[in-house]
Design an enzyme around this catalytic site. Structure first.
Site, PDB file in Angstrom:
ATOM      1  N   GLY A  83       0.819  -1.215   0.000  1.00 31.81           N
ATOM      2  CA  GLY A  83       0.000   0.000   0.000  1.00 31.81           C
ATOM      3  C   GLY A  83       0.851   1.262   0.000  1.00 31.81           C
ATOM      4  O   GLY A  83       1.917   1.291   0.611  1.00 31.81           O
ATOM      5  N   ARG A 147       1.454  -5.776  -5.068  1.00 25.85           N
ATOM      6  CA  ARG A 147       1.417  -6.670  -3.905  1.00 25.85           C
ATOM      7  C   ARG A 147       1.825  -8.112  -4.217  1.00 25.85           C
ATOM      8  O   ARG A 147       1.451  -9.038  -3.495  1.00 25.85           O
ATOM      9  CB  ARG A 147      -0.006  -6.679  -3.317  1.00 25.85           C
ATOM     10  CG  ARG A 147      -0.401  -5.418  -2.571  1.00 25.85           C
ATOM     11  CD  ARG A 147      -1.561  -5.691  -1.640  1.00 25.85           C
ATOM     12  NE  ARG A 147      -2.044  -4.470  -1.008  1.00 25.85           N
ATOM     13  CZ  ARG A 147      -1.512  -3.965   0.101  1.00 25.85           C
ATOM     14  NH1 ARG A 147      -0.496  -4.569   0.684  1.00 25.85           N
ATOM     15  NH2 ARG A 147      -2.008  -2.859   0.616  1.00 25.85           N
ATOM     16  N   ASP A 177       5.007  -5.137   6.551  1.00 25.10           N
ATOM     17  CA  ASP A 177       5.444  -6.420   7.122  1.00 25.10           C
ATOM     18  C   ASP A 177       5.538  -7.515   6.065  1.00 25.10           C
ATOM     19  O   ASP A 177       6.523  -8.248   6.004  1.00 25.10           O
ATOM     20  CB  ASP A 177       4.544  -6.842   8.290  1.00 25.10           C
ATOM     21  CG  ASP A 177       3.065  -6.734   7.972  1.00 25.10           C
ATOM     22  OD1 ASP A 177       2.708  -6.135   6.933  1.00 25.10           O
ATOM     23  OD2 ASP A 177       2.253  -7.254   8.740  1.00 25.10           O
ATOM     24  N   LYS A 204       7.884   0.636   5.778  1.00 25.46           N
ATOM     25  CA  LYS A 204       6.809   1.496   5.279  1.00 25.46           C
ATOM     26  C   LYS A 204       5.461   0.914   5.681  1.00 25.46           C
ATOM     27  O   LYS A 204       5.273  -0.287   5.588  1.00 25.46           O
ATOM     28  CB  LYS A 204       6.884   1.540   3.749  1.00 25.46           C
ATOM     29  CG  LYS A 204       5.679   2.124   3.068  1.00 25.46           C
ATOM     30  CD  LYS A 204       5.005   1.175   2.056  1.00 25.46           C
ATOM     31  CE  LYS A 204       4.310   0.017   2.680  1.00 25.46           C
ATOM     32  NZ  LYS A 204       3.434  -0.750   1.799  1.00 25.46           N
ATOM     33  N   THR A 205       4.551   1.660   6.168  1.00 27.24           N
ATOM     34  CA  THR A 205       3.127   1.340   6.223  1.00 27.24           C
ATOM     35  C   THR A 205       2.411   2.415   7.037  1.00 27.24           C
ATOM     36  O   THR A 205       2.865   2.767   8.133  1.00 27.24           O
ATOM     37  CB  THR A 205       2.789  -0.056   6.793  1.00 27.24           C
ATOM     38  OG1 THR A 205       1.365  -0.197   6.805  1.00 27.24           O
ATOM     39  CG2 THR A 205       3.296  -0.336   8.184  1.00 27.24           C
ATOM     40  N   LYS A 244     -27.518  17.024  13.946  1.00 25.38           N
ATOM     41  CA  LYS A 244     -28.568  16.069  13.590  1.00 25.38           C
ATOM     42  C   LYS A 244     -28.063  14.702  13.118  1.00 25.38           C
ATOM     43  O   LYS A 244     -28.864  13.798  12.921  1.00 25.38           O
ATOM     44  CB  LYS A 244     -29.489  16.684  12.538  1.00 25.38           C
ATOM     45  CG  LYS A 244     -28.810  17.058  11.219  1.00 25.38           C
ATOM     46  CD  LYS A 244     -29.834  17.590  10.218  1.00 25.38           C
ATOM     47  CE  LYS A 244     -29.135  18.005   8.935  1.00 25.38           C
ATOM     48  NZ  LYS A 244     -30.022  18.549   7.942  1.00 25.38           N
ATOM     49  N   GLU A 424      -7.547   8.301   1.105  1.00 27.01           N
ATOM     50  CA  GLU A 424      -7.370   9.765   1.144  1.00 27.01           C
ATOM     51  C   GLU A 424      -6.037  10.171   1.759  1.00 27.01           C
ATOM     52  O   GLU A 424      -5.510  11.245   1.466  1.00 27.01           O
ATOM     53  CB  GLU A 424      -8.479  10.413   2.002  1.00 27.01           C
ATOM     54  CG  GLU A 424      -9.873  10.345   1.443  1.00 27.01           C
ATOM     55  CD  GLU A 424     -10.580   9.028   1.713  1.00 27.01           C
ATOM     56  OE1 GLU A 424      -9.925   8.061   2.134  1.00 27.01           O
ATOM     57  OE2 GLU A 424     -11.794   8.961   1.489  1.00 27.01           O
ATOM     58  N   ARG A 426      -3.162   8.066   2.054  1.00 31.05           N
ATOM     59  CA  ARG A 426      -1.968   7.275   1.742  1.00 31.05           C
ATOM     60  C   ARG A 426      -0.988   7.972   0.789  1.00 31.05           C
ATOM     61  O   ARG A 426       0.157   7.561   0.672  1.00 31.05           O
ATOM     62  CB  ARG A 426      -2.365   5.925   1.137  1.00 31.05           C
ATOM     63  CG  ARG A 426      -3.184   5.079   2.091  1.00 31.05           C
ATOM     64  CD  ARG A 426      -3.145   3.631   1.756  1.00 31.05           C
ATOM     65  NE  ARG A 426      -3.431   3.335   0.362  1.00 31.05           N
ATOM     66  CZ  ARG A 426      -3.484   2.120  -0.134  1.00 31.05           C
ATOM     67  NH1 ARG A 426      -3.262   1.090   0.658  1.00 31.05           N
ATOM     68  NH2 ARG A 426      -3.758   1.916  -1.391  1.00 31.05           N
TER      69      ARG A 426
END
Ligand code: FBP
Length: 541
Positions: A83, A147, A177, A204-205, A244, A424, A426
């Site tokens: 990702g 991936r 991971d 990274k993540t 509301k 939104e 990443r």
């Protein structure tokens, strides 16, 4: 690409990321300091047997050297994997500048589309012009990501042939991971087969779950959560203005609830579920729904038919009965893929119930059909349930609605809207923290590549095998990096737990606004609550 830059984009391009002191004089003036041999976090014997060549290596520290080493041109390959996470381009910039500081004839190959680019030898040569267009930008679009899991002998052979053909000294895999597990397996294969190319991983993540005593955080987490917190703050203002709606916001983070917890610390929502707590308290789905409904009802009794609830993406897997159901489904789907292919949800449920336990079958049948279908979707290439496709926020809204309807004393209104904040955040432009951290990771990788010791190392110099354990994936035992979950006795959770009852009843909302790139250093450079609390820079009160 540079032509498309906004005014802010142009200003960000000019930002000069900061490096740790040890690296400030170039990659040739760094001395390495060896630590003690390491052990994996769990399953030591099994991991050792799987990684005979790379297991047990020591931690490597770095300090400024008094004399510069003799330079030599390096060929380095880089892969962006999994990702997207803000800062990936700066890791590449760090590697680029690092290897060029060793020799201006060094070459950086960017493999396209993730690990499959490496496997199939698809790459671009990253030159100054390309690199400069992507400095301090979000996204992975410089070479894209993927991936693909590297696991077969054939894949490893292909990667090795590419490394040989391109005369690579090192391959840097930038990933989470699963991707760093790829890096470790590939490094072991290369080592076992006498390759001269070494493999390095970078943590990274956005999920923030790749951390341990040596890695304070994974890159991308800081920017992603700040982006979500800005949006959550905006929604809180709206909720408090219109008074509301209840807003149920699912937040990314496959397993661990670090993102939800950090966003809660930044914004003070009325409800924030923490998957790890739900699991520790052995809460069933019904109890989770009751907890949420109780807060909705208490606010309604005070005349407040509105609020904001944060739901971690991985929640369902942590609810014990649903978690068991999900792993039994994963096992059944892995072994009966062909039989269920092409069937509709109802028929799949009917058939799958034959291969799972009675208790799990009951839980499966109690869920709405949409959720059943989402739980049975294909696992990703690493065997993970694709939790971002499961609309947990909608499931919770539906079940809370039902629960409130069944309560005779509930006189309020429950009008709920659902949101999902994930993609939104990443690819947002990295915060100063991520811009600096990523650039330093890349530069560190170039030092490790130069010293040819990285087959066992991530950018920080930690053997990947040290972070591994054995987990069940695709119906089989596999070595994978252990995810770091939210610790219930850690300072970030304690801070949240101390304040959440007040936040539930009141509108203590804070509105963090956009990420700050300039201004008081306290706002720009000091990072998120999780790190501040873990460092002890902020006290639980
Ligand atoms: P990584 O572990 O590869 O960093 O991915 C994290 C993540 O953003 C999760 O939070 C999310 O569940 C998943 O990726 C979504 O995957 P995809 O991009 O394949 O939809």
């Amino acid at each position: 690409m540079a032509d498309n830059l906004s005014v802010l984009g142009k200003a960000r391009k000019a930002y000069k990321p900061k490096l740790p002191v040890a690296l400030r004089n170039g990659a040739l003036k760094v001395a390495l300091v060896k630590g003690k041999p390491t052990e994996s976090v769990r399953d030591q014997a099994k991991i050792k047997a799987l990684f005979p060549n790379t297991y047990g290596a020591p931690y490597i520290g770095m300090k400024k050297a008094t004399k510069a080493a003799a330079g030599k041109a390096l060929n380095v390959g880089v892969v962006l994997s999994g990702g997207q996470a803000p800062g990936g381009h700066n890791v590449i910039a760090g590697i680029f500048d690092g290897i060029k500081s060793i020799s201006k004839n060094s070459k950086l190959l960017g493999f396209l589309g993730g690990p499959s680019g490496l496997e199939n030898g698809k790459f671009i040569v990253i030159n100054e012009k390309i690199m400069d267009a992507y400095r301090n930008t979000g996204g992975f679009d410089i070479i894209q990501s993927g991936r693909t899991k590297l696991e077969t002998e054939e894949q490893f052979k292909k990667c090795m042939a590419v490394a040989k053909a391109q005369k690579l000294d090192a391959i840097v895999i930038i990933g989470g991971d699963d991707s760093n597990t790829n890096a470790a397996v590939l490094g072991e294969y290369f080592q076992a087969h006498g390759a001269t190319c070494v493999v390095c991983g970078c943590p990274k993540t956005i999920d923030g779950d790749l951390k341990n005593e040596y890695i304070e955080t994974s890159f991308g987490f800081d920017t992603a959560v700040k982006t979500y917190s800005e949006l959550i703050g905006n929604i809180m203002r709206d909720a408090n203005s219109a008074q509301k709606y209840w807003h149920f916001i699912k937040l990314m983070g496959r397993s661990a609830s670090h993102i939800a917890l950090e966003a809660a610390l930044q914004t003070h929502p009325n409800i924030c579920l923490i998957s790890e707590e739900v699991k520790a308290k052995k809460m069933k789905l019904k109890q989770v729904i009751k907890y949420v409904a109780d807060i909705v009802a208490a606010r309604a009794a005070a005349g407040k038919n509105f609020g904001v609830a944060l739901i971690p993406e991985g929640l369902l897997e942590f609810i014990p009965d649903v978690g068991v159901l999900i792993s039994e489904l994963s096992e059944a789907l892995a072994h009966h893929e062909k039989e269920v292919e092409g069937l509709d949800t109802a028929a799949k449920v009917e058939l799958l119930c034959k291969w799972i336990s009675k208790a799990s079958a009951e839980v499966l049948k109690s869920l709405p059909s949409t959720t059943q279908g989402q739980l049975m979707l294909d696992r990703d290439s690493h065997g993970n349930v694709q939790v971002s496709l499961i609309e947990t926020e909608k499931l919770i809204i539906e079940m809370v609605k039902k629960e409130l309807k069944s309560r005779k004393n509930f006189k309020g209104k429950f009008s709920a809207l659902n949101h999902f904040f994930g993609y939104e955040g990443r690819c947002a432009a990295p915060s100063n923290f991520d811009a600096d951290y990523c650039y330093s990771l890349g530069f560190t990788a170039s030092v490790l590549a130069f010293n040819k010791i990285i087959e066992k190392w991530t950018a920080g110099g930690i053997p990947i095998t040290m972070m591994m354990n054995i987990e069940r994936r695709h119906g089989a035992d596999k070595p994978v990096i252990q995810k770091a979950l939210v610790e219930l006795n850690g300072a970030p959770f304690k801070f949240f737990a101390k304040n959440r009852d007040v936040w539930a009843k009141t509108e203590s909302y804070t509105y963090p606004g956009p990420i700050q790139y300039w201004g008081p250093s306290e706002v720009c450079d000091v990072t998120n609550f999780t790190i501040k609390l873990e460092r002890g820079a902020l006290k639980v009160k």
